[in-house]
Design an enzyme around this catalytic site. Structure first.
Site, mmCIF file in Angstrom:
data_model
loop_
_atom_site.group_PDB
_atom_site.id
_atom_site.type_symbol
_atom_site.label_atom_id
_atom_site.label_comp_id
_atom_site.label_asym_id
_atom_site.label_seq_id
_atom_site.Cartn_x
_atom_site.Cartn_y
_atom_site.Cartn_z
ATOM 1 N N CYS A 146 0.824 -1.220 0.000
ATOM 2 C CA CYS A 146 0.000 0.000 0.000
ATOM 3 C C CYS A 146 0.857 1.270 0.000
ATOM 4 O O CYS A 146 0.453 2.292 -0.543
ATOM 5 C CB CYS A 146 -0.938 -0.010 1.199
ATOM 6 N N HIS A 197 -2.873 6.848 2.501
ATOM 7 C CA HIS A 197 -1.436 7.064 2.670
ATOM 8 C C HIS A 197 -0.997 8.221 1.761
ATOM 9 O O HIS A 197 -1.231 8.193 0.545
ATOM 10 C CB HIS A 197 -0.632 5.824 2.256
HETATM 11 N N1 LIG Z 1 -4.608 -3.169 6.525
HETATM 12 C C1 LIG Z 1 -4.028 -2.746 5.402
HETATM 13 O O1 LIG Z 1 -4.260 -1.623 4.893
HETATM 14 C C2 LIG Z 1 -3.117 -3.648 4.647
HETATM 15 C C3 LIG Z 1 -2.644 -3.184 3.415
HETATM 16 C C4 LIG Z 1 -1.831 -4.031 2.679
HETATM 17 C C5 LIG Z 1 -1.505 -5.269 3.147
HETATM 18 N N2 LIG Z 1 -1.972 -5.709 4.363
HETATM 19 C C6 LIG Z 1 -1.632 -7.071 4.763
HETATM 20 O O2 LIG Z 1 -2.826 -7.863 4.629
HETATM 21 C C7 LIG Z 1 -2.837 -8.915 5.585
HETATM 22 C C8 LIG Z 1 -4.099 -8.823 6.412
HETATM 23 O O3 LIG Z 1 -4.074 -7.596 7.119
HETATM 24 P P1 LIG Z 1 -5.261 -7.152 8.057
HETATM 25 O O4 LIG Z 1 -4.952 -5.754 8.433
HETATM 26 O O5 LIG Z 1 -6.571 -7.440 7.385
HETATM 27 O O6 LIG Z 1 -5.068 -8.148 9.309
HETATM 28 P P2 LIG Z 1 -6.131 -8.575 10.431
HETATM 29 O O7 LIG Z 1 -7.222 -7.545 10.534
HETATM 30 O O8 LIG Z 1 -5.357 -8.914 11.626
HETATM 31 O O9 LIG Z 1 -6.807 -9.924 9.825
HETATM 32 C C9 LIG Z 1 -6.068 -11.109 9.703
HETATM 33 C C10 LIG Z 1 -6.888 -12.215 9.062
HETATM 34 O O10 LIG Z 1 -6.073 -13.384 8.991
HETATM 35 C C11 LIG Z 1 -6.752 -14.462 9.625
HETATM 36 N N3 LIG Z 1 -5.798 -15.390 10.231
HETATM 37 C C12 LIG Z 1 -4.898 -15.140 11.212
HETATM 38 N N4 LIG Z 1 -4.223 -16.278 11.529
HETATM 39 C C13 LIG Z 1 -4.705 -17.249 10.707
HETATM 40 C C14 LIG Z 1 -4.433 -18.637 10.553
HETATM 41 N N5 LIG Z 1 -3.516 -19.263 11.289
HETATM 42 N N6 LIG Z 1 -5.123 -19.324 9.600
HETATM 43 C C15 LIG Z 1 -6.034 -18.720 8.845
HETATM 44 N N7 LIG Z 1 -6.371 -17.401 8.961
HETATM 45 C C16 LIG Z 1 -5.702 -16.685 9.887
HETATM 46 C C17 LIG Z 1 -7.622 -13.800 10.674
HETATM 47 O O11 LIG Z 1 -8.663 -14.698 11.060
HETATM 48 P P3 LIG Z 1 -9.392 -14.594 12.513
HETATM 49 O O12 LIG Z 1 -10.348 -13.441 12.409
HETATM 50 O O13 LIG Z 1 -10.060 -15.902 12.627
HETATM 51 O O14 LIG Z 1 -8.312 -14.347 13.523
HETATM 52 C C18 LIG Z 1 -8.120 -12.603 9.878
HETATM 53 O O15 LIG Z 1 -9.143 -13.000 8.985
HETATM 54 C C19 LIG Z 1 -1.555 -8.734 6.404
HETATM 55 O O16 LIG Z 1 -0.555 -9.597 5.898
HETATM 56 C C20 LIG Z 1 -1.186 -7.279 6.178
HETATM 57 O O17 LIG Z 1 0.193 -7.071 6.321
HETATM 58 C C21 LIG Z 1 -2.783 -4.916 5.114
#
Ligand SMILES: NC(=O)c1ccc[n+]([C@@H]2O[C@H](COP(=O)([O-])OP(=O)(O)OC[C@H]3O[C@@H](n4cnc5c(N)ncnc54)[C@H](OP(=O)(O)O)[C@@H]3O)[C@@H](O)[C@H]2O)c1
Length: 361
Positions: free
Chosen positions: A158, A251
């Site tokens: 991002c 951003h």
């Molecule tokens: N937020 C942003 O703007 C952004 C931008 C670019 C990239 N990212 C990347 O995108 C990814 C997700 O980010 P997020 O902000 O959405 O994170 P988040 O809100 O913490 O969500 C994480 C997701 O992963 C699942 N998960 C965690 N452990 C798991 C496992 N062992 N097996 C299967 N599913 C699992 C969680 O499920 P549960 O709900 O069941 O725990 C949840 O659905 C990350 O790698 C982050 O670096 C984020």
């Protein structure tokens, strides 16, 4: 038109919720499957997400009752019932690499929001307006994986969306050096002001891994496909500082750039305003009509005013002016969870469908 049947793994998290929201009413895609960790598996989507729903829009009615599957142990079932999955899980890098590869090997294409495979040489990292030709590497990846249909494609980080798109159409002038400072919203860490009150009235001058991604990822976007891999570009030199700021979404990037052959200010603005990529040529459903939008007002772009332009998929630019040390400086802004995450993922999936890499059963 028959819709593609789609799953979101990691569908309960912040980025997963964005995918779920964007897929509601999508003209080509029908969300049929949501998977997450064992914590959520077996619950309805509404129960599993509960108070974590962080979108401005209400949770779609059609998704509330879906039973969340386990992204790790229900893989075979998921791969059988969808045409492809979006990946938005947050796990350790090696775990994500293995999980995404296992879906691909089950002949289920993966469009990933994660960074885990961004440096796998035969995995295309694509912004549809910039490097759609990198999809040419997919046959070589399928050969390595031993698949007919399965493969992994990823979107870029991002943090680079506010400046790499602006620099891209200027590459014919020979970009030599870029200095960028990014001012990154808290949703990029999966947080809101409720869940991260320490960010109110604060700036944190460190985002783990972000400066490396900001300096390196544009070079993969500008690489070429050769012998079944993407050869990364070796220039321009990019240096970055990335700060977390008290903004919910969007951003901002403050950019300084030096060229071999310096264009005029008017040339740059004209090139930006007219730029069309493959996403616009194909008229993809999530493509902004105008990818790069330059504002002449001296106080734009602003996160609150401009991040949602064209459904959060446009990149807004402003304050282009000469610099005393570089040739020019300017400001860029992109919505980090739309253009920079789920929206960019949906647009990439649309490109993959339009170009025949993903097919509906
Ligand atoms: N937020 C942003 O703007 C952004 C931008 C670019 C990239 N990212 C990347 O995108 C990814 C997700 O980010 P997020 O902000 O959405 O994170 P988040 O809100 O913490 O969500 C994480 C997701 O992963 C699942 N998960 C965690 N452990 C798991 C496992 N062992 N097996 C299967 N599913 C699992 C969680 O499920 P549960 O709900 O069941 O725990 C949840 O659905 C990350 O790698 C982050 O670096 C984020």
């Amino acid at each position: 038109m028959k819709k593609y049947s789609v799953g979101v793994i990691g569908g309960t998290g912040m980025v997963g919720q964005r995918f779920v929201s964007l897929l509601e009413g999508h003209p080509w895609f029908q969300l049929t499957t949501v998977a997450a960790s064992a914590r959520s598996a077996g619950k309805t989507y509404e129960e599993a997400v509960g108070a974590r729903w962080a979108m401005d829009c209400p949770m779609p009615e059609s998704v509330k009752g879906l039973i969340v599957l386990n992204a790790e142990t229900d893989k075979e079932q998921i791969a059988k019932q969808v045409d492809f999955v979006f990946s938005a899980v947050d796990m350790k890098k090696e775990e994500i690499q293995a999980l995404e590869e296992s879906y691909a090997k089950l002949e289920c294409p993966v469009v990933s929001n994660n960074s885990a495979h961004r440096w796998t040489p035969d995995v295309p990292m694509v912004i549809p307006e910039i490097n759609p030709e990198h999809l040419d590497v997919i046959p070589a990846q399928r050969k390595r994986l031993g698949t007919e249909k399965g493969f992994i494609a990823v979107k870029s980080n991002c943090s680079i969306q506010g400046y790499a798109p602006a620099l891209h159409p200027l590459r014919s002038f020979g970009i030599e050096q870029v200095l960028v400072c990014t001012y990154q919203a808290i949703s990029g860490a999966g947080k809101t002001f409720e869940t991260w009150p320490e960010m109110i009235d604060n700036i944190i001058p460190y985002i783990g891994g972000e400066e490396e991604k900001s300096e390196r990822e544009p070079l993969k976007l500008w690489g070429i496909v050769r012998n079944g891999v993407i050869e990364t570009a070796t220039s321009p030199a990019i240096t970055a500082q990335c700060l977390r700021v008290p903004v919910s979404d969007g951003h901002t990037a403050a950019v300084f750039v030096r060229f071999e052959k310096k264009p005029t200010l008017e040339e740059i603005k004209d090139i930006w305003n007219k730029y069309q990529g493959r996403a616009q040529e194909l008229n993809l459903p999530s493509a902004p009509k105008q990818f790069l939008r330059y504002f002449d007002e001296p106080d734009r772009p602003q996160a609150r005013l401009d991040r949602d332009l064209e459904g959060g998929m446009a990149v807004t630019l402003g304050r282009l002016r000469p610099d005393s040390q570089y040739d020019y400086k300017f400001i860029g802004l992109a919505h980090n969870t739309l253009r920079g995450a789920a929206g960019g993922g949906v647009l990439l999936a649309e490109l993959l469908c339009a170009e025949g890499y993903i097919t509906a059963r």
